[in-house]
Design a protein around this motif. Structure first.
Motif, PDB file in Angstrom:
ATOM      1  N   PRO A   1       0.839  -1.197   0.000  1.00 45.67           N
ATOM      2  CA  PRO A   1       0.000   0.000   0.000  1.00 45.67           C
ATOM      3  C   PRO A   1       0.878   1.253   0.000  1.00 45.67           C
ATOM      4  O   PRO A   1       1.908   1.292   0.672  1.00 45.67           O
ATOM      5  CB  PRO A   1      -0.791  -0.108   1.314  1.00 45.67           C
ATOM      6  CG  PRO A   1      -0.649  -1.525   1.742  1.00 45.67           C
ATOM      7  CD  PRO A   1       0.629  -2.043   1.177  1.00 45.67           C
ATOM      8  N   VAL A   2       0.470   2.238  -0.796  1.00 49.63           N
ATOM      9  CA  VAL A   2       1.271   3.467  -0.920  1.00 49.63           C
ATOM     10  C   VAL A   2       1.117   4.300   0.350  1.00 49.63           C
ATOM     11  O   VAL A   2       0.004   4.652   0.737  1.00 49.63           O
ATOM     12  CB  VAL A   2       0.830   4.284  -2.155  1.00 49.63           C
ATOM     13  CG1 VAL A   2       1.593   5.594  -2.253  1.00 49.63           C
ATOM     14  CG2 VAL A   2       1.020   3.465  -3.423  1.00 49.63           C
ATOM     15  N   SER A   3       2.236   4.543   1.016  1.00 49.98           N
ATOM     16  CA  SER A   3       2.212   5.398   2.209  1.00 49.98           C
ATOM     17  C   SER A   3       3.571   6.097   2.310  1.00 49.98           C
ATOM     18  O   SER A   3       4.563   5.638   1.719  1.00 49.98           O
ATOM     19  CB  SER A   3       1.969   4.566   3.475  1.00 49.98           C
ATOM     20  OG  SER A   3       3.094   3.768   3.742  1.00 49.98           O
ATOM     21  N   PHE A   4       3.600   7.181   3.059  1.00 48.35           N
ATOM     22  CA  PHE A   4       4.848   7.933   3.188  1.00 48.35           C
ATOM     23  C   PHE A   4       5.910   7.098   3.910  1.00 48.35           C
ATOM     24  O   PHE A   4       7.097   7.158   3.570  1.00 48.35           O
ATOM     25  CB  PHE A   4       4.607   9.254   3.916  1.00 48.35           C
ATOM     26  CG  PHE A   4       5.827  10.129   3.952  1.00 48.35           C
ATOM     27  CD1 PHE A   4       6.312  10.724   2.777  1.00 48.35           C
ATOM     28  CD2 PHE A   4       6.533  10.340   5.124  1.00 48.35           C
ATOM     29  CE1 PHE A   4       7.450  11.512   2.793  1.00 48.35           C
ATOM     30  CE2 PHE A   4       7.684  11.129   5.149  1.00 48.35           C
ATOM     31  CZ  PHE A   4       8.132  11.716   3.973  1.00 48.35           C
ATOM     32  N   ALA A   5       5.454   6.302   4.903  1.00 49.91           N
ATOM     33  CA  ALA A   5       6.397   5.469   5.668  1.00 49.91           C
ATOM     34  C   ALA A   5       7.086   4.456   4.744  1.00 49.91           C
ATOM     35  O   ALA A   5       8.308   4.272   4.806  1.00 49.91           O
ATOM     36  CB  ALA A   5       5.650   4.754   6.786  1.00 49.91           C
ATOM     37  N   THR A   6       6.300   3.815   3.869  1.00 51.72           N
ATOM     38  CA  THR A   6       6.874   2.837   2.935  1.00 51.72           C
ATOM     39  C   THR A   6       7.817   3.534   1.964  1.00 51.72           C
ATOM     40  O   THR A   6       8.898   3.021   1.646  1.00 51.72           O
ATOM     41  CB  THR A   6       5.750   2.137   2.126  1.00 51.72           C
ATOM     42  OG1 THR A   6       4.694   1.820   3.016  1.00 51.72           O
ATOM     43  CG2 THR A   6       6.234   0.891   1.446  1.00 51.72           C
ATOM     44  N   PHE A   7       7.383   4.717   1.511  1.00 47.79           N
ATOM     45  CA  PHE A   7       8.210   5.482   0.579  1.00 47.79           C
ATOM     46  C   PHE A   7       9.569   5.797   1.205  1.00 47.79           C
ATOM     47  O   PHE A   7      10.615   5.617   0.579  1.00 47.79           O
ATOM     48  CB  PHE A   7       7.468   6.765   0.200  1.00 47.79           C
ATOM     49  CG  PHE A   7       8.285   7.712  -0.621  1.00 47.79           C
ATOM     50  CD1 PHE A   7       8.569   7.439  -1.953  1.00 47.79           C
ATOM     51  CD2 PHE A   7       8.790   8.877  -0.069  1.00 47.79           C
ATOM     52  CE1 PHE A   7       9.337   8.308  -2.718  1.00 47.79           C
ATOM     53  CE2 PHE A   7       9.555   9.755  -0.818  1.00 47.79           C
ATOM     54  CZ  PHE A   7       9.824   9.467  -2.148  1.00 47.79           C
ATOM     55  N   GLN A   8       9.518   6.237   2.470  1.00 45.26           N
ATOM     56  CA  GLN A   8      10.752   6.597   3.178  1.00 45.26           C
ATOM     57  C   GLN A   8      11.655   5.366   3.364  1.00 45.26           C
ATOM     58  O   GLN A   8      12.873   5.436   3.193  1.00 45.26           O
ATOM     59  CB  GLN A   8      10.387   7.167   4.540  1.00 45.26           C
ATOM     60  CG  GLN A   8      11.070   8.463   4.821  1.00 45.26           C
ATOM     61  CD  GLN A   8      10.600   9.087   6.126  1.00 45.26           C
ATOM     62  OE1 GLN A   8       9.709   8.573   6.820  1.00 45.26           O
ATOM     63  NE2 GLN A   8      11.203  10.190   6.473  1.00 45.26           N
ATOM     64  N   ALA A   9      10.999   4.248   3.696  1.00 39.14           N
ATOM     65  CA  ALA A   9      11.769   3.024   3.958  1.00 39.14           C
ATOM     66  C   ALA A   9      12.419   2.471   2.686  1.00 39.14           C
ATOM     67  O   ALA A   9      13.467   1.832   2.749  1.00 39.14           O
ATOM     68  CB  ALA A   9      10.849   1.974   4.590  1.00 39.14           C
TER      69      ALA A   9
END
Lengths: 481, 163
Positions: free
Chosen positions: A338-346
């Motif tokens: 799922p697209v989320s800022f946390a995943t993007f950052q990780a």
């Protein structure tokens, strides 16, 4: 018997598409016969597949097939009556120059070879398990995809959420053939190749003012292994090449619509734009980019804001399909997180290797030959020739999808995300390949001056471009006469 | 100025003639190999699936035989498919079986993944229509099923129950 049924299926698709074309372009500006054939095929597959899906809510089996066949035949007749023409006019056929004749013969030979290659190859994995599977299951259920299919965990590998333009075109063939048939289903893909090559030639001719240059650009397409023979090419039943043809038509006619009053091209842009999200999920990304380009043209060319309504049909297709999927409780794909800022950052560290994989693919001569080198050099000519919104539109349309595709892999859920990229990058680049080929035709035409203005808008301007043999000029000549 | 224009024209034409010739030179052998590799040897409703299954199992007309077998079983009952995700041939067979097993519900178990199938219990086996082994050895407690080449074995569960 199979061949007759197949011809009837194709005839009804082309009839529906031609009906739509008559409504969109009531006069002879529809282009020459080949261009009308290509556009009729694109519109026809969209109409037939959308009708099969929507009317499938109400009727099934022979009734569904019969009803849609009647609609397909009635559409051009209704359009003819509505537009009040005494007869359906085709653009007058002109004699080809020897060079054009030779190039047209080469293109015809290439299309015949693509038909042959499609017949000798099997459907690829995705061709069978993403697309034909839906046609087969729908056929076994009276023309409607069974609800159980959407909810089948065991068949989630077949991506039940993928849209239905390709499988329901195959289904249309099955309804005529009276059986699900993997061999004849392959026939639609060379048809898309033929449509794509013809549109590339036609759009190149419209942009450069020279038919022979368009024919050279279209002929080159066959010599790109990724398009002609590789896995995921135009012959193995994948949706990527058909999607690239829809995208070529969308952006190509938008470029033509940049000429101040070319309303007809803008209408074709609107129709092809609406069908992009109906071909493949990635079509939604292409729809977004193409809609952005459309809005840009409306703004820069000071077109009426009413033109923004052209973006709505595609949006409607996207919303309707997703509402339908939510009602079906479709099993979700686990390919992406799922697209989320946390995943993007990780996962942001993935961006470098992903971009590197894209560049490696572009430079892979086994898959693409020197195609992207030609496109890169041709891009310089394109910018030099079109110092207006067209250059901006073109580069957004080519680079935008590639950028978004690369970005999306940041959210890949595969343990080895580079393997995920590796498996799909060639097919993703194919979405913009036929469109990119326009740069080659523009580059080839660089030694010849472009007509200052589209001749069909003002027959007088045709004087300055009297050597031009484009459809526009032919039309202007007819008008002058 | 005229000579300058001519030089530029010649340079332009030479550049593009060279580029197109190079593209053809690189592509043609590849296209020719791709075009001459196959020939039309089977025209039928299961053209592609039969070729895939022939490649993976060596058996012929496998699609028709598998469909006939699945059609003889109660359609509401599921088919359990055991495959190895690390073996492309096994994965191909697993997906192909799931494709052909319609309208049966299917469950696919990847034996190469730890924990896969741990939620299975005896009832699942009893209520299944058939159990399919794709490049996976059948457990000893199950009687032999129908073989499709060496790589694919289908054990219809009603026959097991009768025994």
């Amino acid at each position: 018997m199979n061949v007759i049924a197949l011809l009837a299926a194709f005839a009804t698709i082309l009839s529906a598409g031609f009906g739509a074309l008559l409504l969109l372009m009531p006069d002879s500006r529809r282009g020459n016969f080949a261009e009308q054939f290509a556009l009729s095929w694109l519109c026809g597959t969209g109409i037939v597949s959308l009708f099969l899906w929507t009317f499938g809510f109400f009727v099934r089996g022979a009734l569904l097939a019969g009803f849609i066949a009647i609609v397909c035949i009635a559409l051009p007749l209704t359009a003819w009556k509505l537009t009040g023409q005494s007869a359906i006019h085709f653009q007058s056929v002109r004699w080809l120059r020897p060079i054009e004749f030779l190039l047209a013969a080469l293109l015809a030979l290439e299309i015949a070879l693509i038909f042959y290659l499609a017949y000798v190859h099997t459907l690829g994995w995705d061709g069978l398990w993403n697309w034909e599977i839906k046609a087969r299951y729908a056929y076994s259920n009276g023309g409607v995809l069974p609800v159980a299919y959407f909810q089948s965990e065991g068949r989630s590998f077949s991506h039940p959420a993928y849209p239905l333009a390709i499988p329901f075109t195959e289904l249309w063939l099955y309804l005529w053939l009276g059986e699900a048939n993997q061999f004849w289903a392959k026939t639609i893909f060379p048809m898309f190749y033929a449509a794509g090559a013809i549109l590339l030639a036609a759009l190149s001719a419209r942009l450069t003012g020279r038919t022979w240059i368009g024919l050279i650009a279209a002929s080159l397409l066959f010599f790109v292994p990724q398009i002609a023979t590789e896995g995921g090419s135009a012959i193995v039943g994948y949706a990527d090449f058909p999607l690239s043809v829809f995208y070529l038509a969308t952006i190509g006619y938008l470029l033509c619509a940049c000429r101040s009053d070319d309303e007809h091209s803008f209408r074709i842009y609107a129709v092809c734009l609406a069908l992009l999200p109906w071909v493949k999920l990635e079509g939604m990304i292409l729809w977004f980019i193409a809609a952005l380009c459309g809005a840009l043209v409306i703004w820069r060319k000071k077109k009426s804001p009413v033109h923004l309504f052209a973006l709505l049909p595609g949006l409607f297709v996207i919303i309707a399909w997703h509402l339908y999927l939510s009602q079906m409780h479709v099993v979700s794909s686990s390919d992406f997180l799922p697209v989320s800022f946390a995943t993007f950052q990780a996962n942001i560290h993935r961006l470098g290797p992903i971009l590197s994989a894209f560049f490696s693919e572009v430079a892979d001569t086994k898959t693409w030959s020197l195609f992207w080198l030609l496109v890169a050099i041709g891009s310089g000519y394109f910018v030099q020739r079109y110092r207006d919104a067209r250059s901006l539109v073109f580069f957004i349309a080519v680079l935008g999808p590639i950028g978004i595709y690369a970005f999306i892999y940041i959210f890949s859920n595969w343990p080895d995300y580079l393997k995920h990229v590796d498996l799909s990058v060639s097919r993703l680049l194919m979405h913009v390949a036929p469109l990119s080929c326009l740069t080659v035709s523009v580059a080839l035409a660089a030694r010849w001056p472009q007509p200052a203005r589209s001749p069909h808008l003002n027959p007088a301007t045709c004087e300055s471009a009297d050597r031009e043999r484009t459809p526009d000029v032919e039309f202007a000549r007819t008008k002058r006469a | 100025m005229e000579w300058c224009r001519r030089v530029r024209a010649v340079a332009h034409i030479s550049l593009w003639a060279g580029l197109i010739a190079s593209l053809l030179g690189v592509s043609l052998p590849k296209i020719f190999r791709g075009a001459s590799k196959y020939s039309i040897h089977f025209v039928g409703p299961f053209h592609s699936s039969n070729i895939f299954l022939h490649f993976a199992t060596g058996a012929t007309d496998t699609s028709e035989r598998l469909i006939a077998l699945f059609d003889s079983l109660a359609s509401a009952k599921p088919i359990l498919i055991f495959e190895r995700g690390d073996d492309p041939r096994s994965t191909l067979l697993g997906m192909m079986t799931a494709y052909l097993a319609w309208p049966h519900p299917v469950r696919i178990f990847d034996m190469a993944r730890a924990g896969s199938g741990s939620d299975l219990n005896a009832t699942d086996f009893v209520t299944a229509a058939a159990i399919v082994f794709c490049c996976v050895n059948r457990p000893q407690w199950l009687p032999p099923g129908e073989h499709f080449g060496e790589a694919l074995e289908v054990v219809p569960m009603p026959q097991v129950a009768k025994r």
